[in-house]
Design a protein around this motif. Structure first.
Motif, PDB file in Angstrom:
ATOM      1  N   ALA A   8       8.115  35.411 -56.803  1.00  0.00           N
ATOM      2  CA  ALA A   8       7.618  36.329 -57.692  1.00  0.00           C
ATOM      3  C   ALA A   8       6.545  35.775 -58.713  1.00  0.00           C
ATOM      4  CB  ALA A   8       8.845  36.918 -58.631  1.00  0.00           C
ATOM      5  N   GLY A   9       6.491  34.643 -58.781  1.00  0.00           N
ATOM      6  CA  GLY A   9       5.409  33.906 -59.754  1.00  0.00           C
ATOM      7  C   GLY A   9       4.138  34.231 -59.444  1.00  0.00           C
ATOM      8  N   ALA A  54       6.827  40.145 -57.679  1.00  0.00           N
ATOM      9  CA  ALA A  54       6.269  40.689 -58.866  1.00  0.00           C
ATOM     10  C   ALA A  54       4.755  40.449 -58.696  1.00  0.00           C
ATOM     11  CB  ALA A  54       6.975  39.944 -60.148  1.00  0.00           C
ATOM     12  N   HIS A  55       4.230  39.444 -58.813  1.00  0.00           N
ATOM     13  CA  HIS A  55       2.693  39.037 -58.532  1.00  0.00           C
ATOM     14  C   HIS A  55       2.190  39.584 -56.935  1.00  0.00           C
ATOM     15  CE1 HIS A  55      -1.158  37.729 -58.838  1.00  0.00           C
ATOM     16  NE2 HIS A  55      -0.974  36.641 -57.875  1.00  0.00           N
ATOM     17  N   LEU A  56       1.361  40.477 -57.006  1.00  0.00           N
ATOM     18  CA  LEU A  56       1.097  41.012 -55.502  1.00  0.00           C
ATOM     19  C   LEU A  56       2.372  41.261 -54.752  1.00  0.00           C
ATOM     20  CD1 LEU A  56      -1.949  38.450 -55.230  1.00  0.00           C
ATOM     21  CD2 LEU A  56      -2.187  40.773 -56.098  1.00  0.00           C
ATOM     22  N   ALA A  57       3.322  42.016 -55.532  1.00  0.00           N
ATOM     23  CA  ALA A  57       4.355  42.001 -54.724  1.00  0.00           C
ATOM     24  C   ALA A  57       3.926  43.092 -53.428  1.00  0.00           C
ATOM     25  CB  ALA A  57       5.278  42.989 -55.578  1.00  0.00           C
ATOM     26  N   GLU A  58       3.263  44.278 -53.492  1.00  0.00           N
ATOM     27  CA  GLU A  58       2.991  45.020 -52.520  1.00  0.00           C
ATOM     28  C   GLU A  58       2.518  44.425 -51.222  1.00  0.00           C
ATOM     29  OE1 GLU A  58       1.702  45.386 -55.408  1.00  0.00           O
ATOM     30  OE2 GLU A  58       2.628  47.230 -56.252  1.00  0.00           O
ATOM     31  N   GLU A  79      10.850  42.658 -59.259  1.00  0.00           N
ATOM     32  CA  GLU A  79      10.829  42.395 -60.725  1.00  0.00           C
ATOM     33  C   GLU A  79       9.933  43.196 -61.524  1.00  0.00           C
ATOM     34  OE1 GLU A  79      11.177  38.403 -61.533  1.00  0.00           O
ATOM     35  OE2 GLU A  79      12.699  37.726 -60.130  1.00  0.00           O
ATOM     36  N   PRO A  80      10.156  43.296 -63.033  1.00  0.00           N
ATOM     37  CA  PRO A  80       9.198  43.981 -63.589  1.00  0.00           C
ATOM     38  C   PRO A  80       7.974  43.035 -63.931  1.00  0.00           C
ATOM     39  CG  PRO A  80      11.443  43.849 -64.951  1.00  0.00           C
ATOM     40  CD  PRO A  80      11.588  43.008 -63.570  1.00  0.00           C
ATOM     41  N   ALA A  81       6.834  43.764 -64.141  1.00  0.00           N
ATOM     42  CA  ALA A  81       5.642  43.203 -64.402  1.00  0.00           C
ATOM     43  C   ALA A  81       5.632  41.869 -65.067  1.00  0.00           C
ATOM     44  CB  ALA A  81       4.624  44.003 -64.839  1.00  0.00           C
TER      45      ALA A  81
END
Length: 257
Positions: A8-9, A54-58, A79-81
C-alpha cells in the motif's frame, strides 16, 4: 495458512519511479517484485493471499487481478487514502486473514527464504508463547546498526548491545554510519504473526509495527531466526537496478545457489 503482502505504501524513496507505478510492480529480473513473492507462495502451496493497497491501487489490482495467473487466490484489502502504515494495515486486513497465524511479507523486498516453512512456525507460536516470529538478516550497508538482537530464537532490543551512533549523534552534521554493534540483525520484512499482536489496534488507525514489536520483546513474546540466504531491501532506484542486474546476469541468484 494465509499470507499478507504489504503493497500500500507510496514508495517515496523510489520516486520518480513510483509516481506512476506501484512500488511492488517495479521490475527486477524480468518480473515485478511482487510476482517473485506470488510465485514462491504458489510453489509452496500457500495460495491464499491478501494484498493491501492504497497508492495507485487501481493499477496494482488491475495488474494482479484475482491471482489466478500466478497460481494463487488474491483478496484485496483496500485501505483509505494515505494508507494505514504496517500495524494499521494488518488490523485493517484481519477480517480477511482470520483467527489463525499468517505469513507477512513486505512487497518491496526480494528474498529466497523458504516460505513453505511458515505453517510449521505458525503452529509453534502458541507453544513458544510468542505473538510473532521474525526473519532476521545480517545488517545491510544502509542499516548497519540493525534492529534487534537474536538469542536462542528470541529477540531482544538492539540497545542491549554496545551502542552504534551516527556521526551526527556526536555533535556533527555528518551522517557517517559507524560499524554495527556485534550481534544485531535487521528485520527482513518477513514474519509469521498471530492476530493477537495487533488485537489492541483499532481498525482504521494509522500505526507502525515497531511499537508492537517492542512491546512483544518487553513481554518476552517475540521470536525469530537468522536467514543466511539472499535478501535485498529494494528501497532505492539504485538497489532496484543492482537486483535487476544480479537476477539477469546470474541464473543461480534467483535459485539461491
Amino acid at each position: 495458512m494465509k499470507t499478507l503482502i504489504f503493497a500500500a505504501g507510496r514508495g517515496e524513496r523510489m520516486r520518480p519511479l513510483t509516481d506512476t507505478t506501484p512500488k511492488p510492480l517495479l521490475v527486477a529480473g524480468g518480473k515485478p517484485l511482487i510476482v517473485w513473492h506470488l510465485e514462491r507462495l504458489a510453489a509452496a502451496g500457500l495460495t491464499k493471499v491478501v494484498i493491501n493497497s492504497a497508492h495507485l491501487a487501481e493499477k496494482l489490482e488491475a495488474a494482479l487481478g484475482d491471482g489466478s495467473a500466478f497460481g494463487v487466490a488474491i483478496r484485496w484489502s483496500r485501505e483509505p487514502a494515505g494508507a494505514l502504515e504496517t500495524a494499521g494495515g494488518i488490523a485493517w486486513a484481519l477480517p480477511l486473514l482470520g483467527a489463525e497465524p499468517f505469513l507477512v511479507i513486505n512487497g518491496d523486498v526480494w528474498c529466497d527464504w523458504d516460505v513453505a516453512r511458515a505453517p510449521a512456525i505458525g503452529n509453534a507460536l502458541a507453544t513458544r508463547g510468542h505473538d510473532a516470529h521474525l526473519l532476521m538478516v545480517d545488517n545491510p550497508q544502509q542499516h548497519p546498526a540493525g534492529d534487534f538482537l537474536l538469542a536462542d530464537k528470541a529477540l531482544r532490543f538492539a540497545r542491549d548491545a554496545a551502542p552504534t551512533l551516527r556521526a551526527s549523534d556526536r555533535g556533527t552534521t555528518a551522517e557517517t554510519l559507524l560499524p554495527a554493534a556485534p550481534g544485531t540483525l535487521t528485520y527482513a520484512g518477513i514474519g509469521v504473526f498471530s492476530p493477537a499482536l495487533v488485537a489492541a489496534v483499532e481498525r482504521g488507525a494509522v500505526m507502525k509495527l515497531r511499537p508492537l514489536l517492542d512491546a512483544a520483546i518487553a513481554a518476552g513474546r517475540l521470536g525469530g531466526e537468522r536467514h543466511a540466504g539472499r535478501w535485498v531491501d529494494v528501497g532505492t532506484p539504485e538497489r532496484l537496478a543492482e537486483l535487476d542486474r544480479a537476477l539477469r546476469v546470474s541464473p543461480t541468484f534467483a535459485a539461491g545457489a
